[in-house]
Write a protein that holds these residues in place. Structure first.
Motif, PDB file in Angstrom:
ATOM      1  N   ASP A 112       9.131 -16.438  45.156  1.00 42.73           N
ATOM      2  CA  ASP A 112       8.362 -15.992  46.291  1.00 42.73           C
ATOM      3  C   ASP A 112       8.741 -16.743  47.708  1.00 42.73           C
ATOM      4  OD1 ASP A 112       7.010 -14.139  44.867  1.00 42.73           O
ATOM      5  OD2 ASP A 112       5.252 -15.354  44.615  1.00 42.73           O
ATOM      6  N   PRO A 123       4.084 -11.805  53.661  1.00 41.94           N
ATOM      7  CA  PRO A 123       3.361 -12.538  52.597  1.00 41.94           C
ATOM      8  C   PRO A 123       2.486 -13.613  52.937  1.00 41.94           C
ATOM      9  CG  PRO A 123       5.277 -13.253  52.223  1.00 41.94           C
ATOM     10  CD  PRO A 123       5.516 -12.168  53.165  1.00 41.94           C
ATOM     11  N   LYS A 181       5.087 -16.967  41.958  1.00 43.78           N
ATOM     12  CA  LYS A 181       6.682 -16.950  41.316  1.00 43.78           C
ATOM     13  C   LYS A 181       7.409 -17.945  42.147  1.00 43.78           C
ATOM     14  CE  LYS A 181       6.424 -12.374  41.616  1.00 43.78           C
ATOM     15  NZ  LYS A 181       7.122 -11.097  41.894  1.00 43.78           N
ATOM     16  N   LEU A 184       2.394 -20.672  44.860  1.00 42.23           N
ATOM     17  CA  LEU A 184       3.209 -19.431  44.827  1.00 42.23           C
ATOM     18  C   LEU A 184       3.089 -19.006  43.357  1.00 42.23           C
ATOM     19  CD1 LEU A 184       6.650 -21.039  46.159  1.00 42.23           C
ATOM     20  CD2 LEU A 184       5.449 -19.117  47.130  1.00 42.23           C
ATOM     21  N   VAL A 225       6.593 -17.428  51.367  1.00 41.58           N
ATOM     22  CA  VAL A 225       5.239 -17.188  52.026  1.00 41.58           C
ATOM     23  C   VAL A 225       4.905 -17.838  53.084  1.00 41.58           C
ATOM     24  CG1 VAL A 225       4.056 -18.890  50.352  1.00 41.58           C
ATOM     25  CG2 VAL A 225       2.680 -16.572  51.011  1.00 41.58           C
TER      26      VAL A 225
END
Length: 196
Positions: free
Chosen positions: A110, A37, A107, A105, A112
């Motif tokens: 997450d 991501p 959530k 972010l 990333v």
């Protein structure tokens, strides 16, 4: 390349035009192709009739906003003093509307890889950007690839704070090495992302 392991973040520095933004974009594309991501933004020159007239911020999901344009006066709308870097007037509200959402972010769960191109004088006019960047670097859910200007004259406090962190790997980008360091950059980010 200097390392301070365990490294969670990659910093690219070097003279203007050496290819830092290109490396950010290539690294992000490679990681995206591997299903990592990716979030964040990069900065792009805006040209008219072959001359640079400013810079835009472009998010990795293709949102675009104005960062700076050539300025003809020191005063903006309603006589307010402009935020300026050299001959450019910085559009802080436009930068914040475009760049800042790309760093958040969705959530709390997450994880990333986040691109921040760049952490420099123009972007640092935004106090909200400064706050968010500090949070990003301290949050273990982020593996960051960021660009920093080379130091000229008086050091920029925020830039030096980030450059001197123990959890970064710093790459000095040059024309001779810019193609060969891409895999090293991506490997640092893969390792950082895959850490528990």
């Amino acid at each position: 390349m200097a390392t301070g392991f365990p490294s969670r973040h990659v910093l690219l520095t070097g003279p203007p035009g050496v290819g830092k933004t290109t490396l950010v974009r290539k690294a992000c594309q490679l990681l995206k192709d591997e299903s990592y991501p990716i979030k964040g933004f990069y900065t792009e020159e805006v040209r008219k009739d072959g001359h640079r007239i400013g810079f835009d911020v472009v998010t990795l999901d293709n949102q675009r906003g104005k960062l700076a344009r050539l300025s003809e006066s020191t005063y903006g709308l309603a006589g307010r003093r402009e935020c300026r870097v050299g001959q450019y007037s910085v559009d802080v509200p436009s930068f914040e509307c475009t760049a800042l959402p790309s760093l958040q972010l969705q959530k709390e769960t997450d994880k990333v890889v986040c691109a921040v191109d760049e952490i420099g004088k123009m972007e640092l006019f935004s106090s909200e950007f400064v706050h968010i960047v500090r949070h990003l670097f301290d949050n273990p859910k982020y593996a960051i690839i960021a660009t920093l200007p080379i130091q000229r004259g008086r050091p920029i406090t925020m830039v030096e704070e980030i450059r001197n962190r123990k959890d970064v790997t710093l790459f000095n980008v040059s024309k001779p090495n810019r193609d060969s360091i891409l895999e090293d950059i991506v490997n640092v980010l893969r390792t950082a992302f895959d850490q528990p």
